[in-house]
Enzyme design. Structure first.
Site, PDB file in Angstrom:
ATOM      1  CE1 TYR A   1       0.633  -1.228   4.329  1.00  0.00           C
ATOM      2  CE2 TYR A   1       0.341   0.960   4.289  1.00  0.00           C
ATOM      3  CZ  TYR A   1       1.487  -0.333   5.378  1.00  0.00           C
ATOM      4  OH  TYR A   1       1.839  -0.068   6.384  1.00  0.00           O
TER       5      TYR A   1
ATOM      6  CD  GLU B   1       3.192  -0.007  -3.689  1.00  0.00           C
ATOM      7  OE1 GLU B   1       2.513  -1.581  -3.153  1.00  0.00           O
ATOM      8  OE2 GLU B   1       4.262  -0.462  -4.262  1.00  0.00           O
TER       9      GLU B   1
END
Ligand code: ARG
Ligand code: ZN
Length: 419
Positions: A305, A378
């Protein structure tokens, strides 16, 4: 229902104790905040020892926090290191095991009884394949599903092609997800793309007018299943090398392989494999790329992430000749998302805005297969901040995939205009 929850949690603890699940009892997620360039450099070099510490994120700029998962027996050393360097830290999650159990519980209670796909929990590999097979049956003119390879544990690696028949030649967009096992929000986003293009065709038909879409939602199904059934924060594939298991598929591609940001230690989270393309999962993705590379203008790899749009190169700080064109597309995605929800994405080359890491699928797509636009996205973590890490709770999935789709649509349109 509180009683029920307690019973559930206890059951899960029992299962954990009986060896069904890896236990994260005593694990902590630290939040570290570098105040100076030198502190930042110390943290960066520490983040390279990925056999020990699991850096979920690294600080984008000074003053920003980064999250690190640390097992109990290393916490003292870790804290001593930070104190010695005077680096500010706090414990972000001191009950990792409880978090993991809560997620497991939510995953197990939210069952979808309807036929249609729902974005209120993370789907297992089997459910994803069934969904694809159902779509192929229901929309035979629009959808084809094919197996593009086998995982180490012999699971089918499946890709879905969404294509509106016409005599005009079309450009192709390739989207993949699940190269890294624990990044569950990535396959969920890939499924949402499929759902929108197929089941909401009328709304999205402009995206299929000049474009074919090929979507591979779980590149690493063995790792994905393992992260669901055994060890929540598993990242790699599952093929053993000596005493340790798994290769980082995103370090296994044959383009400047092993030059930087990859480990030769099979116990490391960023192990680059025995040689380039030692992993069947990376080969499957390569072969798929190669089979469509003539028409493919855009390769999008979904990870989590941190909210980045990353593009080549990941092996050097210099930029590809065509970087402006790629940057354009990435910026269009980031700004569409910013306008829609306010979420901020950082746009730039992997090496320059994140870290150098060679052997990635994105570098390979541009460098070898010559797919002109290659981007690694991401996705966000659960809370908007980094706190939830790989644990965006199931009730956050819907909003994350919707927001991400806005950015992906914008990038697809931008590619459509360019080629
Ligand atoms: N988080 C991703 C990874 O570590 C970023 C990959 C970016 N691309 C690259 N070629 N380094 O694999
Ligand atoms: Zn990843």
């Amino acid at each position: 229902s509180l009683k029920l929850l307690i019973i559930f949690v206890h059951l899960h603890i029992l299962l954990a104790v009986s060896g069904e699940y890896k236990s994260y009892v005593g694990y902590k997620v630290y939040q570290v905040t570098p105040k100076t360039k030198s502190e930042q450099n110390h943290l960066r070099s520490l983040s390279l020892s990925t056999e020990l510490y699991d850096f979920w994120s690294i600080p984008k700029k000074l003053g920003e926090k980064s999250n690190v998962l640390v097992p109990p027996k290393l916490q003292e050393t870790f804290e001593r290191f930070l104190r010695k360097l005077n680096i500010t830290y706090a414990v972000a999650i001191d009950d990792v095991e409880t978090r993991v159990q809560r997620e497991r519980f939510l995953q197990s209670v939210v069952r979808t009884f309807s036929q249609s796909i729902k974005f209120n929990r993370y789907y297992r590999y089997d459910e994803i394949t069934h969904y694809f097979d159902n779509l192929a049956r229901k929309y035979p003119k629009l959808v084809t599903v094919k197996t593009v390879g086998k995982s180490f544990e012999n699971r089918d690696i499946k890709a879905i092609t969404i294509s509106k028949h016409s005599i005009e030649p079309k450009n192709t967009i390739l989207v993949d997800a699940g190269i890294h096992a624990r990044e569950w929000i990535a396959p969920a986003t890939a499924l949402y793309i499929v759902h929108e293009l197929v089941e909401n065709y009328a709304k999205n038909k402009n995206l299929l007018k000049n474009l074919n879409w090929v979507i591979l939602p779980v590149v690493n199904p063995d790792g994905y299943e393992y992260s669901h059934t055994k060890e929540r924060f598993w990242r790699k594939t599952r093929k053993p090398y000596g005493n340790c298991i798994g290769t980082d598929p995103n370090r296994n591609f044959d383009f400047h392989w092993n030059e930087i940001g990859a480990s030769s230690n099979p116990c490391s989270e960023t192990f680059r494999g025995e040689n380039a393309f030692s992993e069947t999962e990376a080969i499957a993705l390569r072969d798929l790329m190669r089979s469509i590379s003539r028409d493919c203008k855009f390769y999008l790899s979904l990870h989590s992430y941190g909210q980045y749009m990353l593009y080549p190169w990941g092996y050097t700080e210099s930029l590809p000749e065509t970087w402006k064109e790629i940057d354009d597309v990435a910026q269009s995605g980031a700004s569409a998302i910013r306008k829609a929800s306010g979420s901020q994405y950082t746009v730039g080359s992997s090496t320059n805005v994140l870290y150098a890491a060679a052997g990635g699928s994105d570098d390979y797509a541009l460098g070898v297969e010559e797919i002109p636009i290659s981007i690694t996205m991401e996705l966000p973590s659960g809370s908007g901040s980094d706190l939830n890490g790989f644990d965006p709770s199931p009730n956050k999935i819907q909003s994350i995939v919707e927001e991400s789709w806005i950015g992906i649509k914008a990038m697809a349109s931008s590619v459509d205009e360019k080629f």
